[in-house]
Design a protein around this motif. Structure first.
Motif, PDB file in Angstrom:
ATOM      1  N   ALA A   9      -0.348  -5.662   0.951  1.00  0.00           N
ATOM      2  CA  ALA A   9      -1.539  -5.411   0.130  1.00  0.00           C
ATOM      3  C   ALA A   9      -1.770  -3.924  -0.144  1.00  0.00           C
ATOM      4  CB  ALA A   9      -2.763  -6.034   0.792  1.00  0.00           C
ATOM      5  N   GLN A  10      -1.756  -3.108   0.893  1.00  0.00           N
ATOM      6  CA  GLN A  10      -2.049  -1.688   0.732  1.00  0.00           C
ATOM      7  C   GLN A  10      -1.018  -0.995  -0.160  1.00  0.00           C
ATOM      8  OE1 GLN A  10      -4.731  -0.216   1.574  1.00  0.00           O
ATOM      9  NE2 GLN A  10      -5.675  -1.603   3.049  1.00  0.00           N
ATOM     10  N   GLU A  11       0.230  -1.357   0.002  1.00  0.00           N
ATOM     11  CA  GLU A  11       1.284  -0.743  -0.813  1.00  0.00           C
ATOM     12  C   GLU A  11       1.138  -1.152  -2.280  1.00  0.00           C
ATOM     13  OE1 GLU A  11       4.597   1.799  -1.158  1.00  0.00           O
ATOM     14  OE2 GLU A  11       3.264   1.396   0.539  1.00  0.00           O
ATOM     15  N   LEU A  12       0.791  -2.414  -2.495  1.00  0.00           N
ATOM     16  CA  LEU A  12       0.597  -2.893  -3.863  1.00  0.00           C
ATOM     17  C   LEU A  12      -0.539  -2.145  -4.551  1.00  0.00           C
ATOM     18  CD1 LEU A  12       1.693  -5.212  -5.773  1.00  0.00           C
ATOM     19  CD2 LEU A  12      -0.392  -6.456  -5.124  1.00  0.00           C
ATOM     20  N   ILE A  13      -1.631  -1.958  -3.830  1.00  0.00           N
ATOM     21  CA  ILE A  13      -2.780  -1.228  -4.381  1.00  0.00           C
ATOM     22  C   ILE A  13      -2.412   0.225  -4.684  1.00  0.00           C
ATOM     23  CG2 ILE A  13      -5.067  -0.327  -3.787  1.00  0.00           C
ATOM     24  CD1 ILE A  13      -5.543  -2.977  -2.265  1.00  0.00           C
ATOM     25  N   LYS A  14      -1.720   0.854  -3.739  1.00  0.00           N
ATOM     26  CA  LYS A  14      -1.344   2.258  -3.896  1.00  0.00           C
ATOM     27  C   LYS A  14      -0.460   2.472  -5.119  1.00  0.00           C
ATOM     28  CE  LYS A  14       0.963   6.013  -1.409  1.00  0.00           C
ATOM     29  NZ  LYS A  14       1.674   6.398  -0.154  1.00  0.00           N
ATOM     30  N   ASN A  15       0.395   1.502  -5.422  1.00  0.00           N
ATOM     31  CA  ASN A  15       1.354   1.648  -6.514  1.00  0.00           C
ATOM     32  C   ASN A  15       0.821   1.204  -7.875  1.00  0.00           C
ATOM     33  OD1 ASN A  15       3.316   2.636  -4.764  1.00  0.00           O
ATOM     34  ND2 ASN A  15       4.180   0.603  -4.363  1.00  0.00           N
ATOM     35  N   ASN A  16      -0.413   0.719  -7.899  1.00  0.00           N
ATOM     36  CA  ASN A  16      -0.949   0.198  -9.159  1.00  0.00           C
ATOM     37  C   ASN A  16      -2.391   0.654  -9.385  1.00  0.00           C
ATOM     38  OD1 ASN A  16       1.208  -1.825 -10.217  1.00  0.00           O
ATOM     39  ND2 ASN A  16       1.037  -2.248  -8.020  1.00  0.00           N
ATOM     40  N   GLU A  17      -2.611   1.940  -9.193  1.00  0.00           N
ATOM     41  CA  GLU A  17      -3.964   2.484  -9.293  1.00  0.00           C
ATOM     42  C   GLU A  17      -4.503   2.485 -10.721  1.00  0.00           C
ATOM     43  OE1 GLU A  17      -3.748   6.270  -7.371  1.00  0.00           O
ATOM     44  OE2 GLU A  17      -3.853   5.388  -5.356  1.00  0.00           O
ATOM     45  N   GLN A  18      -3.669   2.161 -11.694  1.00  0.00           N
ATOM     46  CA  GLN A  18      -4.171   2.058 -13.073  1.00  0.00           C
ATOM     47  C   GLN A  18      -5.016   0.803 -13.261  1.00  0.00           C
ATOM     48  OE1 GLN A  18      -1.105   1.406 -12.062  1.00  0.00           O
ATOM     49  NE2 GLN A  18       0.068   0.145 -13.507  1.00  0.00           N
ATOM     50  N   TYR A  19      -4.903  -0.161 -12.315  1.00  0.00           N
ATOM     51  CA  TYR A  19      -5.651  -1.411 -12.408  1.00  0.00           C
ATOM     52  C   TYR A  19      -6.731  -1.564 -11.337  1.00  0.00           C
ATOM     53  CZ  TYR A  19      -1.993  -3.118 -15.567  1.00  0.00           C
ATOM     54  OH  TYR A  19      -1.126  -3.288 -16.629  1.00  0.00           O
ATOM     55  N   ILE A  20      -6.671  -0.758 -10.281  1.00  0.00           N
ATOM     56  CA  ILE A  20      -7.566  -0.981  -9.147  1.00  0.00           C
ATOM     57  C   ILE A  20      -8.024   0.339  -8.536  1.00  0.00           C
ATOM     58  CG2 ILE A  20      -5.619  -1.197  -7.529  1.00  0.00           C
ATOM     59  CD1 ILE A  20      -7.306  -3.346  -6.046  1.00  0.00           C
ATOM     60  N   LEU A  21      -9.281   0.370  -8.114  1.00  0.00           N
ATOM     61  CA  LEU A  21      -9.847   1.530  -7.432  1.00  0.00           C
ATOM     62  C   LEU A  21     -10.484   1.066  -6.120  1.00  0.00           C
ATOM     63  CD1 LEU A  21     -11.598   3.382 -10.399  1.00  0.00           C
ATOM     64  CD2 LEU A  21      -9.567   4.140  -9.158  1.00  0.00           C
ATOM     65  N   VAL A  22     -10.308   1.882  -5.091  1.00  0.00           N
ATOM     66  CA  VAL A  22     -10.885   1.574  -3.782  1.00  0.00           C
ATOM     67  C   VAL A  22     -11.956   2.617  -3.464  1.00  0.00           C
ATOM     68  CG1 VAL A  22     -10.427   1.244  -1.326  1.00  0.00           C
ATOM     69  CG2 VAL A  22      -8.715   0.537  -3.029  1.00  0.00           C
ATOM     70  N   GLU A  23     -13.213   2.166  -3.390  1.00  0.00           N
ATOM     71  CA  GLU A  23     -14.349   3.047  -3.097  1.00  0.00           C
ATOM     72  C   GLU A  23     -14.263   4.359  -3.884  1.00  0.00           C
ATOM     73  OE1 GLU A  23     -17.029   2.395  -1.582  1.00  0.00           O
ATOM     74  OE2 GLU A  23     -16.615   0.658  -0.307  1.00  0.00           O
ATOM     75  N   PRO A  24     -14.246   4.287  -5.192  1.00  0.00           N
ATOM     76  CA  PRO A  24     -14.067   5.509  -6.005  1.00  0.00           C
ATOM     77  C   PRO A  24     -15.295   6.400  -6.011  1.00  0.00           C
ATOM     78  CG  PRO A  24     -14.582   3.670  -7.416  1.00  0.00           C
ATOM     79  CD  PRO A  24     -14.443   3.098  -6.020  1.00  0.00           C
ATOM     80  N   THR A  25     -15.076   7.650  -6.328  1.00  0.00           N
ATOM     81  CA  THR A  25     -16.175   8.591  -6.527  1.00  0.00           C
ATOM     82  C   THR A  25     -16.137   9.046  -7.985  1.00  0.00           C
ATOM     83  OG1 THR A  25     -14.784  10.451  -5.855  1.00  0.00           O
ATOM     84  CG2 THR A  25     -16.109   9.398  -4.137  1.00  0.00           C
ATOM     85  N   ALA A  26     -17.250   9.504  -8.483  1.00  0.00           N
ATOM     86  CA  ALA A  26     -17.365  10.055  -9.842  1.00  0.00           C
ATOM     87  C   ALA A  26     -17.014   9.055 -10.945  1.00  0.00           C
ATOM     88  CB  ALA A  26     -16.487  11.298  -9.974  1.00  0.00           C
TER      89      ALA A  26
END
Length: 212
Positions: A9-26
């Motif tokens: 899961a974590q690797e998938l999220i890290k490699n596809n940040e154009q579709y997903i954000l984790v606790e974003p700022t700004a």
């Protein structure tokens, strides 16, 4: 239901940040930059495995959608489906609903969906219910002036509580159904994973739409 963590899961999220954000700022006020086009923005708070929000995004290309989920594993499962679809009008957000005002600007959302939220039946947990006054206050701020709130549940107690909570807060009800799948509203209804399971067992689905 908390999903078991998967090592991918974590690797998938890290490699596809154009579709997903984790606790974003700004990101408050800047969500349209994440989409192909600037369009009305709709948010599902608690997207589970993503069936509902993916179908909505496919059904309504004229709108932008955010799948917001607290559980990283659930968000990763939505991401896997999004990678197959590559919908230009869908973004995934891993965050807590209590932080809505840090994630979205005032009037940034045109519609919100609350689908099969945790009922938190114990009285001492009332403030955790997503239809409690403390959450309604957050929704009122991020929703546009004529923004709509849509709510579905299989839990009669939560539905009754929500009707009272929303009424006391001053919301105006537009549609109410005590058995959604047996009503005229069923034709346009997009189901969730939970909803299909409950409906197959004959469990009535409670439904409402309202505005502040």
């Amino acid at each position: 239901m908390r999903l078991r963590n998967k090592p991918w899961a974590q690797e998938l999220i890290k490699n596809n940040e154009q579709y997903i954000l984790v606790e974003p700022t700004a990101m408050a006020g800047n969500w349209q930059k994440r989409f192909a086009k600037s369009q009305p923005l709709e948010l599902e708070l608690g997207s589970g495995k993503g069936k509902f929000i993916l179908e909505q995004a496919k059904k309504h290309p004229e709108k932008n959608f955010i799948a917001m989920e607290l559980q990283t594993m659930a968000a990763a499962m939505i991401l896997k489906k999004q990678l197959a679809e590559k919908l230009p009008n869908l973004q995934i957000l891993v965050a807590n609903g209590q932080n809505l005002l840090e994630l979205f600007a005032v009037d940034e959302i045109s519609k919100m969906y609350l689908n099969f939220s945790d009922p938190w039946p114990k009285t001492r947990h009332e403030k955790r219910r997503l239809t409690a006054p403390n959450f309604l206050k957050l929704y009122q701020q991020v929703l546009q002036d004529n923004g709509q709130l849509e709510f579905k549940t299989d839990n009669q107690g939560l539905f009754e509580y929500s009707l009272v909570s929303m009424s006391n807060y001053g919301l105006h009800f537009e549609q109410i159904s005590l058995n959604l799948h047996a009503s005229v509203l069923a034709d346009d209804n997009v189901t969730t994973e939970y909803e299909e399971k409950f409906a197959q067992k004959g469990q009535p689905i409670y439904f409402l739409t309202c505005r502040f």
